[in-house]
Design a protein around this motif. Structure first.
Motif, PDB file in Angstrom:
ATOM      1  N   LYS A   4       0.864  -1.182   0.000  1.00 27.25           N
ATOM      2  CA  LYS A   4       0.000   0.000   0.000  1.00 27.25           C
ATOM      3  C   LYS A   4       0.902   1.235   0.000  1.00 27.25           C
ATOM      4  CE  LYS A   4      -3.948  -2.185   2.222  1.00 27.25           C
ATOM      5  NZ  LYS A   4      -3.519  -3.578   2.063  1.00 27.25           N
ATOM      6  N   ILE A   5       0.742   2.046  -1.041  1.00 25.78           N
ATOM      7  CA  ILE A   5       1.586   3.223  -1.241  1.00 25.78           C
ATOM      8  C   ILE A   5       0.722   4.467  -1.151  1.00 25.78           C
ATOM      9  CG2 ILE A   5       3.080   4.438  -2.875  1.00 25.78           C
ATOM     10  CD1 ILE A   5       2.766   0.855  -3.441  1.00 25.78           C
ATOM     11  N   VAL A   6       1.129   5.405  -0.316  1.00 27.26           N
ATOM     12  CA  VAL A   6       0.344   6.624  -0.143  1.00 27.26           C
ATOM     13  C   VAL A   6       1.118   7.817  -0.709  1.00 27.26           C
ATOM     14  CG1 VAL A   6       1.117   7.052   2.232  1.00 27.26           C
ATOM     15  CG2 VAL A   6      -1.064   7.956   1.490  1.00 27.26           C
ATOM     16  N   LEU A   7       0.387   8.666  -1.417  1.00 28.72           N
ATOM     17  CA  LEU A   7       0.936   9.905  -1.966  1.00 28.72           C
ATOM     18  C   LEU A   7       0.461  11.029  -1.060  1.00 28.72           C
ATOM     19  CD1 LEU A   7       0.049   9.353  -5.753  1.00 28.72           C
ATOM     20  CD2 LEU A   7       1.995   8.453  -4.462  1.00 28.72           C
ATOM     21  N   ILE A   8       1.410  11.784  -0.496  1.00 22.56           N
ATOM     22  CA  ILE A   8       1.042  12.866   0.411  1.00 22.56           C
ATOM     23  C   ILE A   8       1.632  14.178  -0.074  1.00 22.56           C
ATOM     24  CG2 ILE A   8       0.925  11.253   2.345  1.00 22.56           C
ATOM     25  CD1 ILE A   8       3.513  12.669   3.454  1.00 22.56           C
ATOM     26  N   GLY A   9       1.143  15.264   0.499  1.00 23.41           N
ATOM     27  CA  GLY A   9       1.630  16.595   0.177  1.00 23.41           C
ATOM     28  C   GLY A   9       0.519  17.596   0.373  1.00 23.41           C
ATOM     29  N   GLY A  10       0.885  18.828   0.468  1.00 23.08           N
ATOM     30  CA  GLY A  10      -0.108  19.885   0.623  1.00 23.08           C
ATOM     31  C   GLY A  10      -1.020  19.962  -0.584  1.00 23.08           C
ATOM     32  N   PRO A  11      -2.034  20.793  -0.504  1.00 22.43           N
ATOM     33  CA  PRO A  11      -2.955  20.960  -1.633  1.00 22.43           C
ATOM     34  C   PRO A  11      -2.233  21.482  -2.879  1.00 22.43           C
ATOM     35  CG  PRO A  11      -3.791  22.044   0.350  1.00 22.43           C
ATOM     36  CD  PRO A  11      -2.389  21.623   0.643  1.00 22.43           C
ATOM     37  N   GLY A  12      -2.627  20.976  -4.034  1.00 23.56           N
ATOM     38  CA  GLY A  12      -2.114  21.489  -5.302  1.00 23.56           C
ATOM     39  C   GLY A  12      -0.690  21.112  -5.630  1.00 23.56           C
ATOM     40  N   THR A  13      -0.233  19.949  -5.155  1.00 22.11           N
ATOM     41  CA  THR A  13       1.161  19.553  -5.392  1.00 22.11           C
ATOM     42  C   THR A  13       1.317  18.513  -6.493  1.00 22.11           C
ATOM     43  OG1 THR A  13       0.992  17.970  -3.572  1.00 22.11           O
ATOM     44  CG2 THR A  13       1.925  20.135  -3.054  1.00 22.11           C
ATOM     45  N   GLY A  14       0.198  18.056  -7.066  1.00 23.44           N
ATOM     46  CA  GLY A  14       0.265  17.124  -8.188  1.00 23.44           C
ATOM     47  C   GLY A  14      -0.052  15.678  -7.849  1.00 23.44           C
ATOM     48  N   LYS A  15      -0.491  15.410  -6.642  1.00 27.23           N
ATOM     49  CA  LYS A  15      -0.785  14.030  -6.226  1.00 27.23           C
ATOM     50  C   LYS A  15      -1.868  13.392  -7.097  1.00 27.23           C
ATOM     51  CE  LYS A  15      -2.026  15.338  -2.185  1.00 27.23           C
ATOM     52  NZ  LYS A  15      -1.882  16.769  -2.433  1.00 27.23           N
ATOM     53  N   SER A  16      -2.984  14.076  -7.227  1.00 26.69           N
ATOM     54  CA  SER A  16      -4.123  13.514  -7.970  1.00 26.69           C
ATOM     55  C   SER A  16      -3.773  13.309  -9.438  1.00 26.69           C
ATOM     56  CB  SER A  16      -5.354  14.410  -7.842  1.00 26.69           C
ATOM     57  OG  SER A  16      -5.756  14.490  -6.492  1.00 26.69           O
ATOM     58  N   VAL A 116       5.598   5.850   1.607  1.00 27.99           N
ATOM     59  CA  VAL A 116       5.011   7.192   1.597  1.00 27.99           C
ATOM     60  C   VAL A 116       5.822   8.068   0.653  1.00 27.99           C
ATOM     61  CG1 VAL A 116       4.455   9.219   2.978  1.00 27.99           C
ATOM     62  CG2 VAL A 116       4.226   6.935   3.989  1.00 27.99           C
ATOM     63  N   PHE A 117       5.168   8.598  -0.375  1.00 32.62           N
ATOM     64  CA  PHE A 117       5.815   9.498  -1.337  1.00 32.62           C
ATOM     65  C   PHE A 117       5.278  10.905  -1.122  1.00 32.62           C
ATOM     66  CE2 PHE A 117       6.508   5.405  -3.276  1.00 32.62           C
ATOM     67  CZ  PHE A 117       7.798   5.518  -3.796  1.00 32.62           C
ATOM     68  N   LEU A 118       6.184  11.838  -0.914  1.00 32.22           N
ATOM     69  CA  LEU A 118       5.828  13.228  -0.632  1.00 32.22           C
ATOM     70  C   LEU A 118       5.970  14.101  -1.870  1.00 32.22           C
ATOM     71  CD1 LEU A 118       5.254  15.604   1.393  1.00 32.22           C
ATOM     72  CD2 LEU A 118       7.742  15.751   1.664  1.00 32.22           C
ATOM     73  N   PHE A 119       4.905  14.848  -2.151  1.00 30.75           N
ATOM     74  CA  PHE A 119       4.896  15.840  -3.219  1.00 30.75           C
ATOM     75  C   PHE A 119       5.003  17.203  -2.541  1.00 30.75           C
ATOM     76  CE2 PHE A 119       3.250  12.115  -5.043  1.00 30.75           C
ATOM     77  CZ  PHE A 119       3.354  12.200  -6.424  1.00 30.75           C
ATOM     78  N   LYS A 120       6.134  17.856  -2.710  1.00 24.32           N
ATOM     79  CA  LYS A 120       6.364  19.147  -2.056  1.00 24.32           C
ATOM     80  C   LYS A 120       5.611  20.267  -2.787  1.00 24.32           C
ATOM     81  CE  LYS A 120      10.630  18.355   0.314  1.00 24.32           C
ATOM     82  NZ  LYS A 120      10.407  18.807   1.658  1.00 24.32           N
ATOM     83  N   PRO A 121       5.303  21.337  -2.069  1.00 21.61           N
ATOM     84  CA  PRO A 121       4.638  22.483  -2.711  1.00 21.61           C
ATOM     85  C   PRO A 121       5.451  22.974  -3.908  1.00 21.61           C
ATOM     86  CG  PRO A 121       4.638  22.729  -0.342  1.00 21.61           C
ATOM     87  CD  PRO A 121       5.522  21.553  -0.647  1.00 21.61           C
ATOM     88  N   TRP A 122       4.753  23.226  -4.994  1.00 19.92           N
ATOM     89  CA  TRP A 122       5.386  23.620  -6.246  1.00 19.92           C
ATOM     90  C   TRP A 122       4.529  24.731  -6.845  1.00 19.92           C
ATOM     91  CZ3 TRP A 122       6.003  19.689 -10.874  1.00 19.92           C
ATOM     92  CH2 TRP A 122       6.824  20.256 -11.865  1.00 19.92           C
ATOM     93  N   TYR A 126       0.621  25.056  -8.843  1.00 17.97           N
ATOM     94  CA  TYR A 126      -0.444  25.266  -7.865  1.00 17.97           C
ATOM     95  C   TYR A 126      -1.624  26.022  -8.485  1.00 17.97           C
ATOM     96  CZ  TYR A 126      -3.143  26.486  -3.839  1.00 17.97           C
ATOM     97  OH  TYR A 126      -4.186  26.603  -2.967  1.00 17.97           O
ATOM     98  N   ILE A 127      -2.829  25.454  -8.299  1.00  8.62           N
ATOM     99  CA  ILE A 127      -4.075  26.076  -8.764  1.00  8.62           C
ATOM    100  C   ILE A 127      -5.101  25.902  -7.658  1.00  8.62           C
ATOM    101  CG2 ILE A 127      -5.945  25.970 -10.469  1.00  8.62           C
ATOM    102  CD1 ILE A 127      -3.943  24.611 -12.384  1.00  8.62           C
ATOM    103  N   SER A 128      -5.858  26.958  -7.367  1.00  5.49           N
ATOM    104  CA  SER A 128      -6.958  26.782  -6.413  1.00  5.49           C
ATOM    105  C   SER A 128      -8.243  26.575  -7.217  1.00  5.49           C
ATOM    106  CB  SER A 128      -7.073  27.979  -5.475  1.00  5.49           C
ATOM    107  OG  SER A 128      -7.435  29.121  -6.197  1.00  5.49           O
ATOM    108  N   ASP A 129      -9.226  25.917  -6.584  1.00 10.20           N
ATOM    109  CA  ASP A 129     -10.508  25.687  -7.249  1.00 10.20           C
ATOM    110  C   ASP A 129     -11.606  25.654  -6.196  1.00 10.20           C
ATOM    111  OD1 ASP A 129     -10.410  23.143  -6.069  1.00 10.20           O
ATOM    112  OD2 ASP A 129      -9.674  22.170  -7.880  1.00 10.20           O
ATOM    113  N   ASN A 130     -12.801  25.193  -6.565  1.00  6.29           N
ATOM    114  CA  ASN A 130     -13.944  25.213  -5.640  1.00  6.29           C
ATOM    115  C   ASN A 130     -13.743  24.346  -4.403  1.00  6.29           C
ATOM    116  OD1 ASN A 130     -15.445  26.966  -7.152  1.00  6.29           O
ATOM    117  ND2 ASN A 130     -16.425  25.351  -8.339  1.00  6.29           N
ATOM    118  N   GLU A 131     -12.977  23.269  -4.517  1.00  3.40           N
ATOM    119  CA  GLU A 131     -12.755  22.395  -3.372  1.00  3.40           C
ATOM    120  C   GLU A 131     -11.420  22.673  -2.686  1.00  3.40           C
ATOM    121  OE1 GLU A 131     -13.587  20.481  -6.498  1.00  3.40           O
ATOM    122  OE2 GLU A 131     -15.578  21.175  -5.973  1.00  3.40           O
TER     123      GLU A 131
END
Length: 180
Positions: A4-16, A116-122, A126-131
């Motif tokens: 089980k591999i988890v992708l973590i990082g702040g919002p808008g870092t490219g995880k999704s 655990v793979f970390l995506f650092k703020p970039w 970075y884009i903000s949206d409704n969610e």
């Protein structure tokens, strides 16, 4: 044995985006639960449940991520990728400084990830949206809380370098192959 591999990082870092590419490459992936929770609340007239009732939002996230973890265990895939894990909920509660029940952290010890793979703020992506209402500065601060929470729970964090989607996906897959 399933990993089980988890992708973590702040919002808008490219995880999704990376998770979507992994899915395109036929890997079994569990999407981010918070968008689903946020959209459900918006249907009920609550624009930002996380801001309105952070504890309820976080309980719903924890339940959703626990459900995903259990569902993944029933699947025959050797690798399962998660867009965020249970410790993210604990980290966000620490970030907001809102009180939360002890079981939030206990669940993190019950449902453990292999890598655990970390995506650092970039800032460039970075884009903000409704969610995603957080600013880039807030994303950087959340990143620190995520790292602290995962390390506190005993995880080794692997930094995913900046690069194209393919480069990031290939980095993760190569790392997993070399460290199998």
């Amino acid at each position: 044995m399933q990993k089980k591999i988890v992708l973590i990082g702040g919002p808008g870092t490219g995880k999704s985006t990376v998770l979507n590419e992994l899915q395109q490459r036929d890997f079994y992936c569990m999407p981010e639960v918070s968008r689903e929770v946020t959209l459900e609340a918006q249907k009920k007239g609550i624009q930002q449940l996380f801001l309105t009732d952070p504890l309820l939002f976080s309980k719903m996230l924890l339940e959703g991520r626990e459900r995903q973890y259990k569902e993944a265990g029933k699947h025959s895939a050797d690798l399962v990728f998660f867009d965020r894990g249970l410790p993210d909920v604990y980290a966000y509660m620490e970030y907001t400084k809102d009180p939360y029940p002890d079981y939030f952290k206990e669940k993190c010890n019950e449902y453990v990830y292999d890598h655990v793979f970390l995506f650092k703020p970039w800032e460039q992506i970075y884009i903000s949206d409704n969610e995603r209402y957080e600013s880039f500065e807030e994303s950087k601060e959340i990143d620190l809380f995520l790292q602290k929470a995962y390390r506190e729970l005993g995880y080794r964090i692997i930094d995913v370098p900046f690069g194209s989607i393919d480069e990031r996906v290939n980095f993760i897959l190569n790392w997993l192959k070399l460290n199998a």
